[in-house]
Structures are given as structure tokens and as C-alpha cells.
Enzyme design. Structure first.
Site, PDB file in Angstrom:
ATOM      1  N   ASP A 176       0.852  -1.183   0.000  1.00  0.00           N
ATOM      2  CA  ASP A 176       0.000   0.000   0.000  1.00  0.00           C
ATOM      3  C   ASP A 176       0.893   1.239   0.000  1.00  0.00           C
ATOM      4  O   ASP A 176       2.108   1.140  -0.148  1.00  0.00           O
ATOM      5  CB  ASP A 176      -0.943  -0.016   1.210  1.00  0.00           C
ATOM      6  CG  ASP A 176      -0.198  -0.255   2.520  1.00  0.00           C
ATOM      7  OD1 ASP A 176       1.027   0.021   2.558  1.00  0.00           O
ATOM      8  OD2 ASP A 176      -0.817  -0.713   3.494  1.00  0.00           O
ATOM      9  N   GLU A 580       2.658 -10.198  -0.232  1.00  0.00           N
ATOM     10  CA  GLU A 580       3.010  -8.809   0.064  1.00  0.00           C
ATOM     11  C   GLU A 580       4.371  -8.713   0.753  1.00  0.00           C
ATOM     12  O   GLU A 580       4.633  -9.413   1.734  1.00  0.00           O
ATOM     13  CB  GLU A 580       1.950  -8.146   0.949  1.00  0.00           C
ATOM     14  CG  GLU A 580       2.192  -6.649   1.132  1.00  0.00           C
ATOM     15  CD  GLU A 580       1.045  -5.951   1.831  1.00  0.00           C
ATOM     16  OE1 GLU A 580       0.897  -4.719   1.633  1.00  0.00           O
ATOM     17  OE2 GLU A 580       0.294  -6.611   2.575  1.00  0.00           O
TER      18      GLU A 580
END
Length: 629
Positions: A176, A580
Site C-alpha cells: 500500500d 506482500e
């Protein structure tokens, strides 16, 4: 009587005829030279030997004849012919063996010797450092090296009116676009620690300047998150961006956009009580000040900032977790305590300043007791962004091993040393302190996702502890009554890193860009969206999250979350538990890789970390003046 034969040979009685011949010869001896006498005698008794000739002839003439074939006249000196012959031969051989190769070598163009080929840890390290270039926020330098990244977050901190220039810079945390200052600080501390211990390795592989630049990019930003020019502060900014659970407004989680395209509000989190955040920031700045000790002005600036934020951490009114009650932080990087940061931060503050008050604090029994550092539970043996106690104890064990300060620090330092040894024992499969996958990966996450971030930290600690022991000429350590050589630690460290780099049941590397098979659907906004001159909207970008196509950009060096407890890995972009990467995880990866690489030599820099520490014992008194009567 028989006449004596003075010339040698047989004795004979001369006849009468012989006497007449002898008389005749005697009458002519006055005008006959010695050579005629020699001829007459040789007719009588045959050829005389060489010794007899030398008596009859002139001694000089005989010597010349004898040596004619044995000596060579060189004018100023005579040498034996045989000696001259062997001298010439020896000179020729020496020329062929020594001189000719030198002449040939001098005639060839100069070439530097080729360095040994890099091992796989060095190759992976080059890539792992690039991940930090890909995570930079702010106005990027021209030599950043990541073509698909550009300037971003230039309005960050616009709501922090007390910060001149805003909170521009730093690093995005993961896939993010949020800047979490707590794990960012931990990542900078880990990077600095690795540079302090292994500067020779970074220099040998030509990554020293790169690593320092990455650290400075982070510390420059951390210095902006509080008033670093002040002595006393009342708040720190702990985060920029983020999201609340259940949010429907555009933010870092409800939007899927490249950081260059963000156009939504990114709130700054103002922290007025947070000993854990402040303690970790102090550790990061203090550790970096050692890295930059050759830059006196910048190093002093870092120490000044570290001192200010440490004072905030120790303020009695600020002693609570920074995440408490903050819905932008708690779901993501919730801190479980701050006493481990007190241990960690005070150790780094002591190494950076040499002020013994920090060492006194680090060795107070209350800190490890409140941090549960000596608790014999798996969670307390795992180094992470939330639990610094294992690393703090290893860092203080370093002092005991190399400096041995003794009283009044010895009791706690010995306790830290013993706890560190137990942590190393817990990594060994034979004790089954942690679970292991069938493929050979230790399960330090204890069921939590993204296990690899904990594994690389353990690899670094095990490899570093082995280096400490060997540098101190200690062959190993004890687990109860069992003795283990340092090789046992190295075997553990290399087995886990080899698993991460491809020696696993999936036969794939979990570091992007390393090896032939690696994740291609990484959960990362910037890497998953093509740079095609199209600005995708907040919701429009989600087509790339759900796309089955591989990422248009490889985020080189990113270590993903990793496989599950069954050694299975799902390369699916939307499954962030597998795919991630994180800033803290990659900092551990870099530290682990540089500790393992053998391309650039072995061992640690024993003394640099102690450069600010004054002598621990008073100097010896001067000797007494010599006695005189």
C-alpha cells in the site's frame, strides 16, 4: 751393491756397455739441454709418468701444459673450464625460468585479477537493497534506479502545520502507500546495525555507499517527524496515510493506485504519548550516527535528535503504546509494549554517546522483567518490529563478550548472554522449541502470516552470534550440558536462507528477481499497475489487483510473505499473506544476507561500534619516581 733408482720403476744392474754409454752422455751434458736428457732416459726406461716429467722439465712449463685444458684465461682472472661451462648453463637456465617470463609478462597489457565469483547471498543482497529504492516516497533522486517510480507524496504532512516543508520523504511500508513510522524506524535500525557490523563486506561488493544512502533517506525523514532542534518535545508524528477498518472514503486501502497518482487526503497521526515509537526512533537515529561517524556534523545531528526523542520516550507522562486507541494504527502495527524498546534504545544510545547512564538503564533488572525478556516462551524468542528484546540482549551480549565491563553491569549482562544462548538453542530442530515444516522451514510466526520476516531476523541473529563467538576465539556455546560449535549456528542460518532463495518444495525463490522462478503477482500497487500514461482512478485501479496477468514491473529484491506451514505458496496478488513484501521484512533480509555472504570475507568489525565509549576502567597510576640515595 744395488744402485738406488730415484726415478721409480724397476731396479736393474747396469752392464759394462751401459757404463760406456753413460760416460759418453756425461761428456756432452754441458751443451745438451734437459729435453735431450729426457729423450735419452725415455729410451732406457720407457715413458716416464707425468710426475717425473714435472721434475725434469721447468716446473712452470709443466704446469702450463697440465692446466692448458683445465683453465680459461679471461684476462684479469683464470677460471676452470668446467666451472665456466656450468656457470654459463646456470645463467641460461635462470634466464629461461625467471627472466623470460618477466619479459613476457611486462610485454602483456595490464589486467586486474578477477575477483571471486559472487555467492548467491551476494547476488540476492544486491537485489534486496533495490527494494528500498522502489519504496521511496517524496522527490526522488535522478539516480534512484527504478524506472517505473517517480515523485510522489509531495503533499504529505500538509496537515502538520508545525512541520516546515511537511512530512515529505521516507518509505512506503508495503504494497500500500502508507508510511508507518514505527516499522520504518525498526528497518533503519536493522540496516544501520548490519552496516556497523559488516562495513568491509558492503565495501567489497560496492554497496556501502548505497546502503548508507538508503539509511540517510530514512533518518532524514525521521528527523522531520518531530522538532529535532528542540531539547523537549510534546508530540511525534507516527504515520502518514493509512485507513480505518470499514472505511468507504478514498484512502490507502480503499483505493488501488500508483503512489504517483494518489489524489486523496492522507492524514498525519500526531502521537502525544508513545514510548515505544520514540524508543525505536531513538535507536534508529543513534545507530545511524555510528554509521555516519565519518561525517561529524551529520552524526552529531543524529545524536541530538536521538537524545531529544529519547527524552520524550522516558517522560513519565508519555509511557504508553503509541498505537493505543488509534484506529489508523491498531489494525496494522499495534505495539504490545515499550520496555523492549527501552532495552533496545538504551543500548544504542550508549554505543552512540558513551554516556554510562544509558548502560546503567539497560542493565536495570526492571527492564527485562517488564519486557518479559527472560520468559521461556516462543513469542519472546522471536525478533520482530514489535519485540526487540532478543536483539537488545544480543547487542548487550556483544559488550560482555568484547569489553567485559564487570561490576556493576555484570549480573544483567550475564543474564542477557544466557538468554541469547537459549534463543540460539531454540533455533535447533533437535529441541523442537518451534514447529518446522516438512520442507525444513522454522515456523517462528506461530501461525501468523508472513513467516519469512521472522525467519530472516533469526538468520541474522544466529550468523551474527556465531561471528561474535569466533571473533572472541570461543569455539561454540552450551545448550544445557550439550556443547555446539559455531558451525551449528551457521548451518541453521544457511539452511533457512537457502530455503528462502529456492531450496524448498516449491522450487522457487521468495525474493523477486532472484533465481529462475520467483513471485510474479506481488501484492504491490506500484508494481502491478502499468506505466502507460494512464492515470487510473481510485476504483479503476482495482482491475490490476484482480488481474491474473503477471505484474508489469518486477519489484526486484522484494521478499514476499512466504509459504504456509505446509510449504505451499499461492502466487495470487489479492492474497497479501503470501505475496506482500514489507519494509521491516526486507531490512531483516538485507542484514541476514550480508552476514552470510562469503564473497567479501568473514567476521565482524569488532571495534567501530565502541568508538564513542571511553575507557571503562580508570587508567593505571604513573610509576613511582626512581629511588635516589
Amino acid at each position: 751393491m744395488y744402485a738406488a733408482n730415484h726415478w721409480g720403476g724397476s731396479l736393474e744392474i747396469a752392464s759394462e756397455h751401459d757404463h760406456e754409454d753413460q760416460n759418453r752422455r756425461n761428456r756432452t751434458t754441458d751443451d745438451t739441454d734437459r729435453a735431450s736428457l729426457y729423450n735419452i732416459q725415455s729410451q732406457h726406461s720407457g715413458a716416464l709418468d707425468e710426475t717425473q716429467q714435472s721434475w725434469l722439465l721447468n716446473p712452470d712449463d709443466a704446469s702450463r701444459k697440465k692446466n692448458k685444458n683445465k683453465y680459461v684465461d679471461l684476462g684479469c682472472i683464470q677460471v676452470k673450464r668446467k666451472a665456466l661451462k656450468w656457470t654459463v648453463i646456470a645463467i641460461f637456465i635462470a634466464f629461461v625460468v625467471i627472466g623470460l617470463p618477466i619479459i613476457i609478462a611486462k610485454s602483456l597489457p595490464d589486467h586486474k585479477p578477477r575477483p571471486p565469483p559472487p555467492d548467491q547471498y551476494t547476488e540476492a543482497l544486491h537485489k534486496a537493497l533495490l527494494f528500498f529504492n522502489a519504496q521511496k516516497s517524496g522527490r526522488l533522486p535522478k539516480n534512484n534506479g527504478i524506472k517505473w517510480r517517480g515523485n510522489s507524496g509531495l503533499q504529505d504532512g500538509s496537515d502538520a502545520t508545525d512541520v516546515k516543508g511537511g512530512l515529505v520523504g521516507g518509505y512506503y511500508d508495503a504494497g500500500d502507500n502508507t508510511k508507518f513510522h514505527f516499522p520504518m524506524s525498526f528497518a533503519m535500525t536493522m540496516l544501520s546495525w548490519s552496516v556497523i557490523e559488516y562495513p568491509h563486506k558492503y565495501k567489497a561488493i560496492k554497496e556501502y555507499d548505497h546502503a548508507r544512502e538508503l539509511i540517510k533517506w530514512g533518518t532524514d525523514y525521521l528527523l522531520r517527524t518531530f522538532n529535532s532542534s528542540a531539547t523537549i518535545i510534546d508530540h511525534i508524528y507516527g504515520q502518514v496515510g493509512g485507513s480505518q477498518n470499514g472505511s468507504t472514503t478514498p484512502d490507502d486501502h480503499t483505493c488501488w493506485q500508483r503512489p504517483e497518482d494518489m489524489d486523496y487526503k492522507r492524514p498525519s497521526q500526531r502521537i502525544q504519548a508513545g514510548a515505544d515509537l520514540a524508543g525505536e526512533m531513538a535507536a534508529a537515529l543513534a545507530a545511524a550516527s555510528i554509521v555516519f561517524k565519518d561525517d561529524a556534523d551529520y552524526s552529531k545531528k543524529l545524536v541530538k535528535g536521538a537524545t531529544t526523542v529519547w527524552t520524550f520516550a522516558r517522560d513519565g507522562g508519555k509511557r504508553s503504546p503509541y498505537s493505543r486507541g488509534n484506529l489508523f494504527i491498531t489494525p496494522y502495527y499495534n505495539s504490545t509494549g515499550y520496555y523492549d524498546e527501552y532495552m533496545w534504545g538504551s543500548a544504542w544510545m550508549y554505543y552512540a554517546t558513551g554516556n554510562s547512564s544509558y548502560l546503567w538503564l539497560a542493565t536495570q533488572a526492571g527492564l527485562p522483567r517488564h519486557a518479559r525478556a527472560f520468559t521461556n516462551t516462543p513469542s519472546q524468542r522471536v525478533l520482530s518490529w514489535d519485540n526487540k528484546a532478543p536483539a537488545a540482549m544480543l547487542l548487550l551480549t556483544r559488550m560482555r563478550v568484547f569489553l567485559n565491563p564487570g561490576y556493576p553491569y555484570e549480573d544483567l549482562l550475564r543474564g542477557y548472554h544466557n538468554a541469547t544462548s537459549l534463543t540460539m538453542c531454540s533455533y535447533l530442530p533437535r529441541y523442537q522449541f518451534f514447529n518446522w515444516t516438512q520442507g525444513g522451514l522454522i515456523q517462528l510466526g506461530q501461525g501468523r502470516p508472513q513467516n519469512l520476516q521472522y525467519v530472516v531476523n533469526a538468520v541474522f541473529m544466529a550468523s551474527l552470534y556465531a561471528d561474535y563467538l569466533e571473533t572472541a576465539n570461543l569455539p561454540g556455546w552450551y545448550c544445557g550440558t550439550d556443547f555446539f560449535p559455531t558451525k551449528t549456528l551457521r548451518d541453521f542460518a544457511t539452511s533457512q536462507m537457502d530455503y528462502i532463495l529456492g531450496d524448498n518444495p516449491m522450487k522457487m525463490s521468495y525474493v523477486v528477481g532472484h533465481g529462475k522462478k520467483f513471485p510474479t503477482h506481488v501484492h504491490h500497487r506500484g508494481a502491478s499497475i502499468p506505466t502507460n500514461n494512464i492515470k487510473y482512478s481510485c476504483k479503476g485501479g482495482f482491475q490490476w489487483l484482480s488481474s491474473g496477468k503477471r505484474n508489469p514491473h518486477n519489484i526486484t529484491g522484494a521478499m514476499v510473505g512466504g509459504p504456509d506451514r505446509f510449504d505451499k505458496y499461492k502466487d495470487v496478488r489479492s492474497n497479501y499473506s503470501y505475496t506482500e513484501p514489507t519494509l521491516a521484512g526486507n531490512a531483516g533480509l538485507v542484514a541476514a544476507l550480508v552476514s552470510l555472504t562469503a564473497t567479501a570475507g568473514d567476521g565482524v568489525d569488532k571495534n567501530s561500534i565502541f568508538s564513542a565509549i571511553p575507557p571503562l576502567f580508570p587508567p593505571s597510576p604513573p610509576p613511582p619516581t626512581p629511588w635516589k640515595p
